[in-house]
Design a protein around this motif. Sequence first.
Motif, PDB file in Angstrom:
ATOM      1  N   SER A  27       0.754  -1.185  -0.023  1.00 57.20           N
ATOM      2  CA  SER A  27      -0.039   0.148  -0.040  1.00 57.20           C
ATOM      3  C   SER A  27       0.856   1.358   0.060  1.00 57.20           C
ATOM      4  CB  SER A  27      -0.820  -0.092   1.228  1.00 57.20           C
ATOM      5  OG  SER A  27      -1.849  -1.186   1.280  1.00 57.20           O
ATOM      6  N   ASP A  28       2.043   1.254   0.682  1.00 58.74           N
ATOM      7  CA  ASP A  28       2.959   2.348   0.579  1.00 58.74           C
ATOM      8  C   ASP A  28       4.004   2.313  -0.455  1.00 58.74           C
ATOM      9  OD1 ASP A  28       1.669   3.054   3.028  1.00 58.74           O
ATOM     10  OD2 ASP A  28       3.378   2.037   4.300  1.00 58.74           O
ATOM     11  N   GLY A  29       4.140   3.549  -1.012  1.00 61.73           N
ATOM     12  CA  GLY A  29       5.250   3.767  -2.023  1.00 61.73           C
ATOM     13  C   GLY A  29       5.510   5.165  -2.067  1.00 61.73           C
ATOM     14  N   SER A  30       6.790   5.398  -2.761  1.00 66.35           N
ATOM     15  CA  SER A  30       7.084   6.622  -3.220  1.00 66.35           C
ATOM     16  C   SER A  30       7.947   6.323  -4.533  1.00 66.35           C
ATOM     17  CB  SER A  30       8.234   7.330  -2.261  1.00 66.35           C
ATOM     18  OG  SER A  30       9.258   6.585  -2.145  1.00 66.35           O
ATOM     19  N   GLY A  31       8.091   7.604  -5.299  1.00 69.70           N
ATOM     20  CA  GLY A  31       8.637   7.133  -6.676  1.00 69.70           C
ATOM     21  C   GLY A  31       8.451   8.174  -7.615  1.00 69.70           C
ATOM     22  N   ILE A  32       8.980   8.056  -8.893  1.00 67.79           N
ATOM     23  CA  ILE A  32       8.848   9.262  -9.908  1.00 67.79           C
ATOM     24  C   ILE A  32       7.824   8.915 -10.950  1.00 67.79           C
ATOM     25  CG2 ILE A  32      10.608  10.353 -11.580  1.00 67.79           C
ATOM     26  CD1 ILE A  32      12.847   9.794  -9.926  1.00 67.79           C
ATOM     27  N   VAL A  33       7.098   9.953 -11.292  1.00 71.44           N
ATOM     28  CA  VAL A  33       6.064   9.660 -12.253  1.00 71.44           C
ATOM     29  C   VAL A  33       6.600   9.635 -13.560  1.00 71.44           C
ATOM     30  CG1 VAL A  33       3.975  10.727 -13.311  1.00 71.44           C
ATOM     31  CG2 VAL A  33       4.518  11.393 -11.000  1.00 71.44           C
ATOM     32  N   GLU A  34       6.293   8.653 -14.122  1.00 73.08           N
ATOM     33  CA  GLU A  34       6.933   8.173 -15.578  1.00 73.08           C
ATOM     34  C   GLU A  34       6.076   8.450 -16.728  1.00 73.08           C
ATOM     35  OE1 GLU A  34       9.744   4.679 -15.142  1.00 73.08           O
ATOM     36  OE2 GLU A  34       8.429   3.825 -16.593  1.00 73.08           O
ATOM     37  N   GLU A  35       4.629   8.306 -16.568  1.00 70.80           N
ATOM     38  CA  GLU A  35       3.859   8.396 -17.692  1.00 70.80           C
ATOM     39  C   GLU A  35       2.433   8.872 -17.128  1.00 70.80           C
ATOM     40  OE1 GLU A  35       3.631   4.645 -19.867  1.00 70.80           O
ATOM     41  OE2 GLU A  35       2.016   5.252 -20.990  1.00 70.80           O
ATOM     42  N   VAL A  36       1.559   9.595 -18.137  1.00 70.17           N
ATOM     43  CA  VAL A  36       0.380  10.003 -17.536  1.00 70.17           C
ATOM     44  C   VAL A  36      -0.754   9.648 -18.649  1.00 70.17           C
ATOM     45  CG1 VAL A  36       1.315  11.913 -15.947  1.00 70.17           C
ATOM     46  CG2 VAL A  36       0.767  12.560 -18.542  1.00 70.17           C
ATOM     47  N   ALA A  37      -1.841   9.379 -18.350  1.00 66.11           N
ATOM     48  CA  ALA A  37      -2.877   9.404 -19.493  1.00 66.11           C
ATOM     49  C   ALA A  37      -3.060  10.441 -20.156  1.00 66.11           C
ATOM     50  CB  ALA A  37      -3.991   8.748 -18.639  1.00 66.11           C
ATOM     51  N   GLU A  38      -3.855  10.707 -21.259  1.00 65.25           N
ATOM     52  CA  GLU A  38      -4.066  11.635 -21.963  1.00 65.25           C
ATOM     53  C   GLU A  38      -4.899  12.679 -21.203  1.00 65.25           C
ATOM     54  OE1 GLU A  38      -5.369  10.355 -26.084  1.00 65.25           O
ATOM     55  OE2 GLU A  38      -6.276  12.350 -26.188  1.00 65.25           O
ATOM     56  N   GLY A  39      -4.639  13.876 -21.303  1.00 66.76           N
ATOM     57  CA  GLY A  39      -5.375  14.941 -20.562  1.00 66.76           C
ATOM     58  C   GLY A  39      -4.900  15.250 -19.312  1.00 66.76           C
ATOM     59  N   ILE A  40      -4.177  14.568 -18.790  1.00 62.16           N
ATOM     60  CA  ILE A  40      -3.269  14.897 -17.669  1.00 62.16           C
ATOM     61  C   ILE A  40      -2.057  15.657 -17.786  1.00 62.16           C
ATOM     62  CG2 ILE A  40      -2.130  13.847 -15.416  1.00 62.16           C
ATOM     63  CD1 ILE A  40      -4.000  11.561 -15.677  1.00 62.16           C
ATOM     64  N   ASP A  41      -1.830  16.768 -16.967  1.00 67.72           N
ATOM     65  CA  ASP A  41      -0.946  17.850 -16.813  1.00 67.72           C
ATOM     66  C   ASP A  41       0.500  17.234 -17.123  1.00 67.72           C
ATOM     67  OD1 ASP A  41       0.924  19.842 -16.584  1.00 67.72           O
ATOM     68  OD2 ASP A  41      -0.087  20.623 -14.929  1.00 67.72           O
ATOM     69  N   LEU A  42       1.268  17.381 -18.083  1.00 68.13           N
ATOM     70  CA  LEU A  42       2.454  16.596 -18.576  1.00 68.13           C
ATOM     71  C   LEU A  42       3.450  17.032 -17.384  1.00 68.13           C
ATOM     72  CD1 LEU A  42       2.556  16.850 -22.460  1.00 68.13           C
ATOM     73  CD2 LEU A  42       2.079  14.842 -20.924  1.00 68.13           C
ATOM     74  N   GLY A  43       3.051  18.145 -16.698  1.00 68.95           N
ATOM     75  CA  GLY A  43       4.204  18.516 -15.660  1.00 68.95           C
ATOM     76  C   GLY A  43       4.337  17.616 -14.611  1.00 68.95           C
ATOM     77  N   TRP A  44       3.473  16.660 -14.664  1.00 67.24           N
ATOM     78  CA  TRP A  44       3.609  15.608 -13.553  1.00 67.24           C
ATOM     79  C   TRP A  44       4.849  14.587 -13.716  1.00 67.24           C
ATOM     80  CZ3 TRP A  44       2.194  15.101  -8.946  1.00 67.24           C
ATOM     81  CH2 TRP A  44       0.891  15.699  -8.348  1.00 67.24           C
ATOM     82  N   ILE A  45       5.247  14.552 -15.090  1.00 67.56           N
ATOM     83  CA  ILE A  45       6.231  13.581 -15.661  1.00 67.56           C
ATOM     84  C   ILE A  45       7.394  14.178 -14.956  1.00 67.56           C
ATOM     85  CG2 ILE A  45       7.432  12.595 -17.419  1.00 67.56           C
ATOM     86  CD1 ILE A  45       4.861  12.584 -19.084  1.00 67.56           C
ATOM     87  N   GLY A  46       8.206  12.998 -14.086  1.00 68.16           N
ATOM     88  CA  GLY A  46       9.389  13.225 -13.740  1.00 68.16           C
ATOM     89  C   GLY A  46       9.395  13.812 -12.289  1.00 68.16           C
ATOM     90  N   LYS A  47       8.094  14.012 -11.653  1.00 69.74           N
ATOM     91  CA  LYS A  47       7.849  14.652 -10.247  1.00 69.74           C
ATOM     92  C   LYS A  47       8.145  13.406  -9.358  1.00 69.74           C
ATOM     93  CE  LYS A  47       6.548  19.037 -10.379  1.00 69.74           C
ATOM     94  NZ  LYS A  47       6.944  19.320 -11.763  1.00 69.74           N
TER      95      LYS A  47
END
Lengths: 332, 332
Positions: free
Chosen positions: B61-81
């Motif tokens: 249930s617990d996790g941390s990481g780096i955003v690698e990919e987002v579905a269409e329509g989601i702010d691309l700014g998330w990638i790499g966060k």
Amino acid sequence: MKAVTLNFTTSSKLKLEDVPVRPLENGEVLVAIKAAALNHRDEWCRQGLYPNINEGVILGSDGSGIVEEVAEGIDLGWIGKEVIINPAINWGEDQKVQSKDFQILGMPRNGTLAEKVIVSVDRLHLKPKHLSFEEAGALPLAGLTAFRALFYQGQLKSNEKVLITGFGGGVAQFAFQFAKAAGAKVYASSSSEEKRNVAKELGAISVYDYTKEDWVENALKESEGFDLIIDSAAGDALNNLINVVKPGGKIVFYGATRGNPSTLIARKVFWNQIKIIGTTMGSDQDFEEMVSFIKDHEIKPIIDHVFTFEQAEEAFDRMKAGKQLGKIVLTP
Amino acid sequence: MKAVTLNFTTSSKLKLEDVPVRPLENGEVLVAIKAAALNHRDEWCRQGLYPNINEGVILGSDGSGIVEEVAEGIDLGWIGKEVIINPAINWGEDQKVQSKDFQILGMPRNGTLAEKVIVSVDRLHLKPKHLSFEEAGALPLAGLTAFRALFYQGQLKSNEKVLITGFGGGVAQFAFQFAKAAGAKVYASSSSEEKRNVAKELGAISVYDYTKEDWVENALKESEGFDLIIDSAAGDALNNLINVVKPGGKIVFYGATRGNPSTLIARKVFWNQIKIIGTTMGSDQDFEEMVSFIKDHEIKPIIDHVFTFEQAEEAFDRMKAGKQLGKIVLTP
């Protein structure tokens, strides 16, 4: 003055006797009682169920009357005023809980089943004009307990669904009336068909016979769970209440007439985020708010029967048998 | 991708295997896991103690990481966060309680013990800068549970006295740290001398061995009663807690590892106006407030041990044995 005292030599454990009126001390007033009312507490005192019971004490927590005399330094304007008495003494400053010095009028201090009672002036509230002395005298202890249970502990909101268990007892009837007045959807349970019928007449959405095995199932079907349950039984029935309260809901109880439950379904309590809350009587703030509420909504206590002091034994026996529907009142 | 799945054919009930990454659906993101952490829930899934357990599910249930990919329509700014994931899914709109659709990440949905995890974008929070990935990954489920128990359910105020039972477990350590940071006076209990010593080092005012008969007496003497108790055991020990909580105080419990109590001292609960409150996980609002609190007070989770995914069995066995002090973390 005439007074009903606790007396362990008589068969009724009660005695109507002449008791001298002691002089007033600082801050005190003398109230001529017009009506007093019984609570289970009085019956339990009669049965000797409390520690340190002092024989000869005048019983009675509830009373209304007229101020007859005030100690030096107290506003003479009080004399002649029609009042009700807050029986909660020394609650203290904490709204959450009573202090260690907390007492209830009518044991160990002499109470209201007398022609006159001495109390601190800060226990007086003006009698709401829409109430007779009998109605006003029926209000204090049970009204206060019900008000705190519903509004301070239960945080009742309008349109919420409330179940009042054991309808017919003093606190339960006030809880029922207050919850209705606050705009809640009120349900009631009782083992007595007569009491269930009265609850229906007074506007209960549904009533349940808690001695029937299927009442939990029926209540869940009809209500989809209660936001708040007001109970004084505890015992094993507490787990039934855990099953009929809504997730996130509250069970507030002010007594345990059925004793301790023999289990508690703990997983359901934490997963459904249920609150089980103990409560007793109320603070000065609760009492003040209760009196305002009674006035604003013109609520009249239900009176079961009015007895004279001479009929005290009969009145107590009626309370003991649980036959009453509403408050049992005694007048001098 | 590599993932730790539930597998009832292996002796460990776990399998490190290759699992395909499915395509993203609306509103979803793919997070590359840098650190995951265990909760008792994962161990109970391994033991098959929940209904409808689906073999093959990725636990965690617990996790941390780096955003690698987002579905269409989601702010691309998330990638790499750099992010942490809120594992509470579909809590709903009611702060009081979770909705019927509530789920926890890592059963039935694939969880964080994998190189990658798919979650809704609204489950993402930026990783607090003062935390490593291991520390951030240790936070979500236990931190959220502790935060809600203390502040939403327990309404903790600074200078109040709090007892954390079973110190050493994940929620208990967070509750301890959060309560300290909030300015409360914190006490802890544990059956382990080592854990009691750590609690003392971390600033516990006193610690208690709850296996000793005189702990209630000692705790009452030293603390004069606790305003708030945070517990996950329930069982018969609940009545000890009723005896050491202050009149007007609260017992908040988020588990019942010792099962149902075999009685409940009901009279004490109502006369002392005690609140027994169940709680579980937390709402989106609780999670957001918890992350802010962690940042404001620069709180770092206590890490017991960091294992690799290959060592999953060892990590689970350590949790099962209750040897950990702090969170057990796994990294891909």
